[in-house]
Design a protein around this motif. Structure first.
Motif, short mmCIF file in Angstrom:
data_model
loop_
_atom_site.label_atom_id
_atom_site.label_comp_id
_atom_site.label_asym_id
_atom_site.label_seq_id
_atom_site.Cartn_x
_atom_site.Cartn_y
_atom_site.Cartn_z
N SER A 1 15.27 122.73 -18.34
CA SER A 1 15.20 124.03 -19.01
C SER A 1 13.76 124.45 -19.25
O SER A 1 13.50 125.55 -19.75
CB SER A 1 15.97 123.98 -20.34
OG SER A 1 15.38 123.02 -21.22
N TRP A 2 12.81 123.58 -18.91
CA TRP A 2 11.40 123.87 -19.07
C TRP A 2 10.83 124.44 -17.78
O TRP A 2 11.32 124.13 -16.69
CB TRP A 2 10.62 122.60 -19.42
CG TRP A 2 11.10 121.87 -20.62
CD1 TRP A 2 11.83 122.38 -21.65
CD2 TRP A 2 10.90 120.48 -20.90
NE1 TRP A 2 12.09 121.39 -22.57
CE2 TRP A 2 11.53 120.22 -22.13
CE3 TRP A 2 10.25 119.45 -20.24
CZ2 TRP A 2 11.52 118.95 -22.71
CZ3 TRP A 2 10.24 118.19 -20.81
CH2 TRP A 2 10.86 117.95 -22.04
N ASP A 3 9.76 125.25 -17.89
CA ASP A 3 9.09 125.68 -16.67
C ASP A 3 8.08 124.61 -16.24
O ASP A 3 7.87 123.61 -16.94
CB ASP A 3 8.46 127.06 -16.84
CG ASP A 3 7.30 127.12 -17.83
OD1 ASP A 3 6.62 126.10 -18.05
OD2 ASP A 3 7.05 128.22 -18.36
N CYS A 4 7.49 124.81 -15.08
CA CYS A 4 6.59 123.79 -14.53
C CYS A 4 5.37 123.58 -15.42
O CYS A 4 4.90 122.44 -15.59
CB CYS A 4 6.15 124.20 -13.12
SG CYS A 4 7.48 124.14 -11.90
N TRP A 5 4.87 124.67 -16.00
CA TRP A 5 3.68 124.56 -16.86
C TRP A 5 3.96 123.65 -18.05
O TRP A 5 3.23 122.69 -18.31
CB TRP A 5 3.26 125.95 -17.33
CG TRP A 5 1.99 125.95 -18.14
CD1 TRP A 5 1.84 125.59 -19.45
CD2 TRP A 5 0.68 126.30 -17.67
NE1 TRP A 5 0.53 125.71 -19.84
CE2 TRP A 5 -0.21 126.15 -18.77
CE3 TRP A 5 0.18 126.74 -16.45
CZ2 TRP A 5 -1.58 126.42 -18.67
CZ3 TRP A 5 -1.19 127.00 -16.36
CH2 TRP A 5 -2.05 126.84 -17.46
N GLU A 6 5.03 123.95 -18.80
CA GLU A 6 5.28 123.17 -20.01
C GLU A 6 5.78 121.76 -19.70
O GLU A 6 5.62 120.85 -20.52
CB GLU A 6 6.23 123.92 -20.95
CG GLU A 6 7.57 124.25 -20.37
CD GLU A 6 8.29 125.35 -21.17
OE1 GLU A 6 7.65 125.97 -22.06
OE2 GLU A 6 9.48 125.60 -20.90
N THR A 7 6.34 121.55 -18.52
CA THR A 7 6.72 120.19 -18.13
C THR A 7 5.49 119.32 -17.96
O THR A 7 5.48 118.15 -18.40
CB THR A 7 7.54 120.22 -16.83
OG1 THR A 7 8.72 120.99 -17.03
CG2 THR A 7 7.93 118.82 -16.38
N ILE A 8 4.44 119.87 -17.36
CA ILE A 8 3.21 119.09 -17.21
C ILE A 8 2.49 118.96 -18.54
O ILE A 8 1.86 117.92 -18.82
CB ILE A 8 2.31 119.71 -16.13
CG1 ILE A 8 3.00 119.64 -14.77
CG2 ILE A 8 0.97 118.98 -16.05
CD1 ILE A 8 3.32 118.23 -14.29
N GLU A 9 2.57 119.97 -19.38
CA GLU A 9 2.04 119.82 -20.74
C GLU A 9 2.73 118.65 -21.45
O GLU A 9 2.07 117.84 -22.12
CB GLU A 9 2.27 121.09 -21.56
CG GLU A 9 1.26 122.18 -21.33
CD GLU A 9 1.47 123.36 -22.27
OE1 GLU A 9 0.47 123.95 -22.70
OE2 GLU A 9 2.64 123.67 -22.58
N HIS A 10 4.05 118.59 -21.33
CA HIS A 10 4.81 117.50 -21.94
C HIS A 10 4.34 116.15 -21.40
O HIS A 10 4.24 115.18 -22.16
CB HIS A 10 6.30 117.70 -21.65
CG HIS A 10 7.16 116.50 -21.91
ND1 HIS A 10 7.51 116.10 -23.18
CD2 HIS A 10 7.71 115.59 -21.05
CE1 HIS A 10 8.26 115.00 -23.10
NE2 HIS A 10 8.39 114.67 -21.83
N LEU A 11 4.06 116.08 -20.11
CA LEU A 11 3.59 114.84 -19.51
C LEU A 11 2.25 114.42 -20.09
O LEU A 11 2.08 113.27 -20.52
CB LEU A 11 3.49 115.00 -17.99
CG LEU A 11 2.78 113.87 -17.24
CD1 LEU A 11 3.42 112.53 -17.51
CD2 LEU A 11 2.75 114.18 -15.75
N ALA A 12 1.29 115.34 -20.10
CA ALA A 12 -0.03 115.02 -20.66
C ALA A 12 0.08 114.62 -22.12
O ALA A 12 -0.56 113.66 -22.58
CB ALA A 12 -0.97 116.22 -20.50
#
Length: 217
Positions: A42-53
């Protein structure tokens, strides 16, 4: 017998390889629209990578104190940018380019790698899936990196495959009940609820609940 410090050195090297491979796969599409959904999330690509970092950095913080917390995460201010978005303590300005996101992943991954390399093997710190050790936090970092990079890669139409050995070792550490098989990456995607596992009876789509953070043995 393998020395505990050798185990941590290998775990740190696996994390380095995971981050390097993930960033290398996504860097060529840094001009794409990262506001599209990340695969089935349900997340977009931007916030998915934010979550990873954010996750890599948070794992590093758990190992940092002289007396790591055993009952909670190191206390930060967590927030959501929108309803349903990941809860984050750190984020990247949306005015930046996606390359800045990948730089944040590299930086956070380097901090966690350094903490794994320098922590005592006997260190224990809280995780919601069980109090863990430096090897466990490294393995969690590997899984977070590869799985979420894959979510984004699929959202952006990127074909890639990470190296097999870090996948196999992360599976053995965090999913000891799972047979690694001949394709550790396919097995890791199955174990985290991303795909079916063809060729194994009864190995249809799995609903991920948790992994095994606590030290083995």
């Amino acid at each position: 017998m393998t020395d505990d410090h050798d185990v941590l050195s290998r775990a740190a090297a696996d994390l380095e390889a995971a981050v390097r491979t993930a960033v290398g796969a996504l860097a060529p599409v840094s001009a794409a629209d990262w506001s599209v959904p990340a695969a089935e999330l349900s997340w977009d690509c931007w916030e998915t990578i934010e979550h990873l970092a954010d996750g890599l950095f948070a794992y590093a913080l758990q190992l940092g104190p002289a007396r790591p917390p055993l009952d909670d995460f190191v206390q930060l201010s967590w927030r959501r940018e929108r309803p349903g978005s990941p809860t984050l303590a750190i984020s990247v300005d949306r005015e930046s380019e996606p390359a800045a996101l990948l730089e944040a992943v590299e930086a956070a991954g380097a901090v966690l790698t350094a903490m794994v390399r320098t922590a005592a093997p006997t260190t224990r710190a809280f995780h919601a899936y069980g109090v863990s050790d430096p090897e466990g936090f490294a393995a969690m970092g590997v899984v977070e990196t590869l799985v979420h990079a894959d979510d984004v890669a699929r959202g952006l139409g990127v074909e890639w495959a990470p190296p097999a050995d870090p996948c196999a070792r992360a599976l053995a550490r965090l999913f000891p009940e799972v047979e690694v098989g001949d394709d550790p990456w396919a097995t890791l995607r199955w174990a985290t609820g991303r795909a079916e596992l063809p060729g194994r009876p009864g190995q249809g789509r799995r609903e991920f609940e948790r992994w095994h953070s606590a030290p083995l043995g």
